[in-house]
Enzyme design. Structure first.
Site, PDB file in Angstrom:
ATOM      1  CE1 TYR A  61      -3.099  -3.196   0.432  1.00  9.09           C
ATOM      2  CE2 TYR A  61      -3.562  -2.742   2.942  1.00  9.09           C
ATOM      3  CZ  TYR A  61      -3.579  -2.956   1.364  1.00  9.09           C
ATOM      4  OH  TYR A  61      -4.720  -4.589   1.896  1.00  9.09           O
ATOM      5  N   PRO A 141     -15.633  -5.551   2.889  1.00  7.24           N
ATOM      6  CG  PRO A 141     -15.763  -4.795   5.405  1.00  7.24           C
ATOM      7  CD  PRO A 141     -15.246  -5.162   3.420  1.00  7.24           C
ATOM      8  NE  ARG A 144     -12.390  -4.161  -5.335  1.00 10.12           N
ATOM      9  CZ  ARG A 144     -11.549  -4.684  -4.170  1.00 10.12           C
ATOM     10  NH1 ARG A 144     -11.070  -3.668  -3.389  1.00 10.12           N
ATOM     11  NH2 ARG A 144     -10.450  -5.853  -4.318  1.00 10.12           N
ATOM     12  N   GLY A 145     -16.826  -0.027  -1.257  1.00  7.56           N
ATOM     13  CA  GLY A 145     -17.529   1.633  -1.243  1.00  7.56           C
ATOM     14  C   GLY A 145     -19.380   2.022  -2.091  1.00  7.56           C
ATOM     15  CG  PHE A 146     -22.026   0.012  -5.601  1.00  9.05           C
ATOM     16  CD1 PHE A 146     -21.783   0.302  -7.014  1.00  9.05           C
ATOM     17  CD2 PHE A 146     -23.146  -1.080  -5.322  1.00  9.05           C
ATOM     18  CE1 PHE A 146     -22.708   0.684  -8.033  1.00  9.05           C
ATOM     19  CE2 PHE A 146     -23.666  -0.826  -5.910  1.00  9.05           C
ATOM     20  CZ  PHE A 146     -24.100   0.168  -7.327  1.00  9.05           C
ATOM     21  N   GLY A 150     -24.161   3.689  -2.728  1.00  7.43           N
ATOM     22  CA  GLY A 150     -24.259   3.283  -4.257  1.00  7.43           C
ATOM     23  C   GLY A 150     -23.956   3.730  -5.543  1.00  7.43           C
TER      24      GLY A 150
END
Length: 277
Positions: A61, A141, A144-146, A150
């Protein structure tokens, strides 16, 4: 929504961590430009003061900068002095690789992607971990932010955000996958929580051997994630969520070849290794 972070033991080795960790990747890499130390160090301190004892990092990272960032709060030194860095874990390993590794030395945890819209691990890998008594660390979990934001999440991607290259975030797939987010939002409203808290609660309800590590760069989001520990789901809730977000209902691969997963990273047989002369 207040919540108390309990401690759980992962794996037969007795690796004790908080029931929810903090994914630190987005602080330094992949999800846009690296965030400033002035912002991230207070966030890390806030997580620790809130009871979080599991901070997930990696030398890739940045590269390297994420571990340097965490090292500046001095917690790694404390963990060494307490004798807590003595366990072995795997990431994105196939079931056969897990078995081979565990036969050599007990594996404490396996890190894998597990969420409402990534469930391919449920067929073989999760059962293997549980058969062998290996704890499970669930990364991404929140999809990835979706599952927290949304479709609109794609509107804020910077040029440095690699999610814009992932198949699931391509416009043609987002249009399809937004139906999942809409249904998650409807159920969340019924349960009196946010979509992110509902998605995290689903992971928590998979068992006490599971520790999700949602990442964030904002204290308010961290507090919201902790609040997911207080969301209670009935068996009917779980069935409803799983029916609307099955592996078959999600459109687009996880990585599309951009990064190896357990499906294409099988460890070669020992007989094929070349030993030094």
């Amino acid at each position: 929504m207040a919540a108390t972070i309990k401690r759980i033991k992962l794996g037969t080795q007795g690796l004790e961590v908080s029931a929810q960790g903090l994914g630190c990747m987005g602080m330094s890499a992949f999800y846009g430009p690296p965030k400033s130390e002035e912002q991230m160090i207070p966030l890390i301190h806030h997580a620790i003061n809130s009871g979080i004892t599991f901070l997930d990092t990696s030398d890739m990272y940045g590269p390297h900068t994420n571990e340097i960032l965490l090292g500046k709060m001095g917690e790694l030194k404390n963990l060494v002095e307490e004798g807590k860095i003595k366990y072995i874990g795997l990431s994105e390993a196939s079931a056969s690789t897990i078995r081979r590794a565990h036969a050599v030395h007990p594996i404490s945890v396996v890190q894998l992607e597990w969420s409402l819209w990534t469930r391919d691990v449920e067929t073989d890998i999760i059962p293997t971990c549980r058969e062998l008594g290996i704890g499970i660390v669930a990364y991404s979990p929140l999809g990835r932010g979706f599952l927290s934001t949304g479709p609109k999440i794609t509107e804020n991607f910077s040029e440095a955000d690699y999610r814009q290259n992932l198949p699931r975030f391509k416009p043609e797939n987002v249009e399809h996958n937004k139906q999942i987010f809409e249904r998650v939002s409807e159920i969340a409203a019924r349960k009196g929580c946010t979509p992110a808290q509902l998605a995290l609660a689903w992971v928590h309800h998979q068992g006490d051997d599971v520790c999700p590590i949602p990442g964030t760069t904002k204290i308010e989001n961290l507090n919201q994630n902790i609040g997911a520990l207080s969301v209670k789901l009935t068996p009917q809730d779980m069935t409803e969520l799983e029916s609307l977000a099955s592996e078959q209902s999600v459109k687009g691969d996880r990585y599309g070849g951009l990064s190896p997963t357990w499906m294409d990273s099988e460890t070669p047989p020992l007989s094929s290794w070349k030993r030094p002369q």
